[in-house]
Design a protein around this motif. Sequence first.
Motif, PDB file in Angstrom:
ATOM      1  N   SER A  78      -5.575   4.537   1.608  1.00  0.00           N
ATOM      2  CA  SER A  78      -6.718   3.628   1.742  1.00  0.00           C
ATOM      3  C   SER A  78      -7.712   4.189   2.762  1.00  0.00           C
ATOM      4  N   ILE A  79      -8.966   3.811   2.577  1.00  0.00           N
ATOM      5  CA  ILE A  79     -10.019   4.257   3.503  1.00  0.00           C
ATOM      6  C   ILE A  79     -10.874   3.056   3.899  1.00  0.00           C
ATOM      7  N   LYS A  80     -11.361   3.104   5.125  1.00  0.00           N
ATOM      8  CA  LYS A  80     -12.196   2.012   5.633  1.00  0.00           C
ATOM      9  C   LYS A  80     -13.614   2.545   5.798  1.00  0.00           C
ATOM     10  N   MET A  81     -14.523   2.026   4.977  1.00  0.00           N
ATOM     11  CA  MET A  81     -15.892   2.554   4.978  1.00  0.00           C
ATOM     12  C   MET A  81     -16.878   1.499   5.456  1.00  0.00           C
ATOM     13  N   PRO A  82     -17.915   1.938   6.178  1.00  0.00           N
ATOM     14  CA  PRO A  82     -18.923   0.972   6.633  1.00  0.00           C
ATOM     15  C   PRO A  82     -19.783   0.478   5.472  1.00  0.00           C
ATOM     16  N   VAL A  94      -9.697   6.636  -2.492  1.00  0.00           N
ATOM     17  CA  VAL A  94     -11.048   7.221  -2.620  1.00  0.00           C
ATOM     18  C   VAL A  94     -11.611   6.872  -3.992  1.00  0.00           C
ATOM     19  N   GLU A  95     -10.738   6.828  -4.995  1.00  0.00           N
ATOM     20  CA  GLU A  95     -11.218   6.519  -6.355  1.00  0.00           C
ATOM     21  C   GLU A  95     -11.819   5.123  -6.422  1.00  0.00           C
ATOM     22  N   HIS A  96     -11.178   4.148  -5.746  1.00  0.00           N
ATOM     23  CA  HIS A  96     -11.727   2.788  -5.711  1.00  0.00           C
ATOM     24  C   HIS A  96     -13.144   2.830  -5.106  1.00  0.00           C
ATOM     25  N   GLY A 116     -16.467  -6.093  -7.243  1.00  0.00           N
ATOM     26  CA  GLY A 116     -15.312  -6.959  -6.962  1.00  0.00           C
ATOM     27  C   GLY A 116     -14.110  -6.588  -7.828  1.00  0.00           C
ATOM     28  N   LYS A 117     -14.381  -6.340  -9.114  1.00  0.00           N
ATOM     29  CA  LYS A 117     -13.277  -5.980 -10.034  1.00  0.00           C
ATOM     30  C   LYS A 117     -12.645  -4.661  -9.617  1.00  0.00           C
ATOM     31  N   ILE A 118     -13.480  -3.695  -9.253  1.00  0.00           N
ATOM     32  CA  ILE A 118     -12.951  -2.383  -8.859  1.00  0.00           C
ATOM     33  C   ILE A 118     -12.166  -2.520  -7.552  1.00  0.00           C
ATOM     34  N   LYS A 119     -12.708  -3.307  -6.643  1.00  0.00           N
ATOM     35  CA  LYS A 119     -12.031  -3.471  -5.344  1.00  0.00           C
ATOM     36  C   LYS A 119     -10.638  -4.052  -5.519  1.00  0.00           C
ATOM     37  N   SER A 120     -10.516  -5.013  -6.450  1.00  0.00           N
ATOM     38  CA  SER A 120      -9.195  -5.645  -6.623  1.00  0.00           C
ATOM     39  C   SER A 120      -8.330  -4.934  -7.669  1.00  0.00           C
ATOM     40  N   ALA A 121      -8.786  -3.799  -8.180  1.00  0.00           N
ATOM     41  CA  ALA A 121      -7.965  -3.052  -9.152  1.00  0.00           C
ATOM     42  C   ALA A 121      -6.630  -2.671  -8.512  1.00  0.00           C
ATOM     43  N   LYS A 122      -5.569  -2.835  -9.291  1.00  0.00           N
ATOM     44  CA  LYS A 122      -4.204  -2.653  -8.743  1.00  0.00           C
ATOM     45  C   LYS A 122      -3.852  -1.183  -8.504  1.00  0.00           C
ATOM     46  N   SER A 123      -4.585  -0.284  -9.118  1.00  0.00           N
ATOM     47  CA  SER A 123      -4.282   1.151  -8.964  1.00  0.00           C
ATOM     48  C   SER A 123      -5.573   1.952  -9.083  1.00  0.00           C
ATOM     49  N   PRO A 124      -5.553   3.213  -8.612  1.00  0.00           N
ATOM     50  CA  PRO A 124      -6.742   4.068  -8.778  1.00  0.00           C
ATOM     51  C   PRO A 124      -7.068   4.277 -10.253  1.00  0.00           C
ATOM     52  N   GLU A 125      -6.029   4.332 -11.087  1.00  0.00           N
ATOM     53  CA  GLU A 125      -6.247   4.509 -12.535  1.00  0.00           C
ATOM     54  C   GLU A 125      -7.043   3.324 -13.080  1.00  0.00           C
ATOM     55  N   GLU A 126      -6.646   2.114 -12.648  1.00  0.00           N
ATOM     56  CA  GLU A 126      -7.347   0.918 -13.117  1.00  0.00           C
ATOM     57  C   GLU A 126      -8.785   0.901 -12.575  1.00  0.00           C
TER      58      GLU A 126
END
Length: 228
Positions: A78-82, A94-96, A116-126
């Motif tokens: 996971s990464i924390k971005m401003p 990074v994929e999210h 929002g959908k991408i943020k809550s995606a369960k995996s990078p693939e999703e």
Amino acid sequence: MVEMTQAFDLLDVCYEQIGPDMLMSGSLQPIPDPTPIIPSENETLAIDPTVNPYEPSIIFFYKTWDPYGAFSNFSAHSIKMPEENGGNVTWSSVEHYYQASKFMGVSDSGAKDCIGKIKSAKSPEEAAKVGRSMQRLHPNLVRADWEDVKIDVMYSGLRCKFSSYPYLKSMLLATSGSVLVEASPHDLFWGGGREGEGLNYLGRLLMRLRSEFLGESSTSSESTCLAL
Ligand SMILES: Nc1c(N[C@@H]2O[C@H](COP(=O)(O)O)[C@@H](O)[C@H]2O)[nH]c(=O)[nH]c1=O
């Protein structure tokens, strides 16, 4: 007259009559040095011009379970971005972050839904699946300058990832001298392609990051990355 035993300095000489011939056997002295002789680069080229002693080694990565799979954007780091509003967001990979960035800065509620959908995606693939299909189905929701900024977006995500996890940074630095290639057979922009025909932008960005880490002083600031 010189005997054969004088021509060869043999130890433990034996003679054996075999039909009309005489078989002479023994051990040669001194025992040869078993140390291998490594030819110089010029000698190597003279021996075999197809061998290139200057050719760098290549490290391929793609799937997260590969030996260098942690270099993939699909690795679970996971990464924390401003954010533009001064806050910050933690992305599961990074994929999210990369996929969501396609829809950032667009003043349309549909774009915010995509994020929002991408943020809550369960995996990078999703996350990749959602991001790619939304981009294809709703190109109007993608930021207009996406093609111009996507390399910088990727780079900021990568810099954050490799700055946040010291063991990843060490792993990247340990590849110094090798060419990094994302071995994607399909993606000819981020990956190297099946036959090396891809542009390999992901590998290039990782090599750029590696050079920057190598040249950086320990006091340098990570302006686009926040401590996890
Ligand atoms: N590693 C990896 C992929 N590669 C990643 O896909 C992203 C490109 O997405 P886009 O610009 O939307 O086509 C980029 O992060 C690239 O590194 N793709 C996959 O389907 N599976 C995978 O295991």
